[in-house]
Design a protein around this motif. Sequence first.
Motif, PDB file in Angstrom:
ATOM      1  N   SER A  37      11.932 -96.345 -31.652  1.00 40.40           N
ATOM      2  CA  SER A  37      13.113 -96.164 -30.813  1.00 40.40           C
ATOM      3  C   SER A  37      14.420 -96.412 -31.570  1.00 40.40           C
ATOM      4  N   TRP A  68       8.415 -98.626 -29.267  1.00 38.22           N
ATOM      5  CA  TRP A  68       9.514 -99.556 -29.546  1.00 38.22           C
ATOM      6  C   TRP A  68       9.960 -99.421 -31.000  1.00 38.22           C
ATOM      7  N   GLU A 114       3.011 -98.920 -26.609  1.00 38.24           N
ATOM      8  CA  GLU A 114       4.354 -99.454 -26.353  1.00 38.24           C
ATOM      9  C   GLU A 114       4.989 -99.977 -27.644  1.00 38.24           C
ATOM     10  N   ASP A 115       4.186-100.598 -28.489  1.00 42.52           N
ATOM     11  CA  ASP A 115       4.700-101.115 -29.765  1.00 42.52           C
ATOM     12  C   ASP A 115       5.220 -99.989 -30.651  1.00 42.52           C
TER      13      ASP A 115
END
Length: 109
Positions: free
Chosen positions: A46, A43, A39-40
Amino acid sequence: TWVTGVQTCALPIFDLQAAEDRKKQRQEAAQLEVLRNAEDIKWLLSSKRGRRIVFRLLQDAGVYRSSFNTNALQMSFNEGNRNAGLMLLAVITEHASERYAEMIEESKQ
């Protein structure tokens, strides 16, 4: 203790259920860390700014160039840096491959 001239020691009684519980907790924690890392990286990649930062890190690590040097110590240093960059690249391609392609395209501009 000494019993009739023979030394004995008290062996700990293993709690197999507690050992299994600890093992399960460690596995769950490791899975959570993998998910958190995924997820990091998603992110970070992104945003255009995050992709620029990661691309610079990969470039500085030497991922896109040879680590060869006639000086063995320098080559070892270069290869160590490159290895760190390749580990980051592996995480990126595993969890955010579409963002990696986007990052490469943006770097050409």
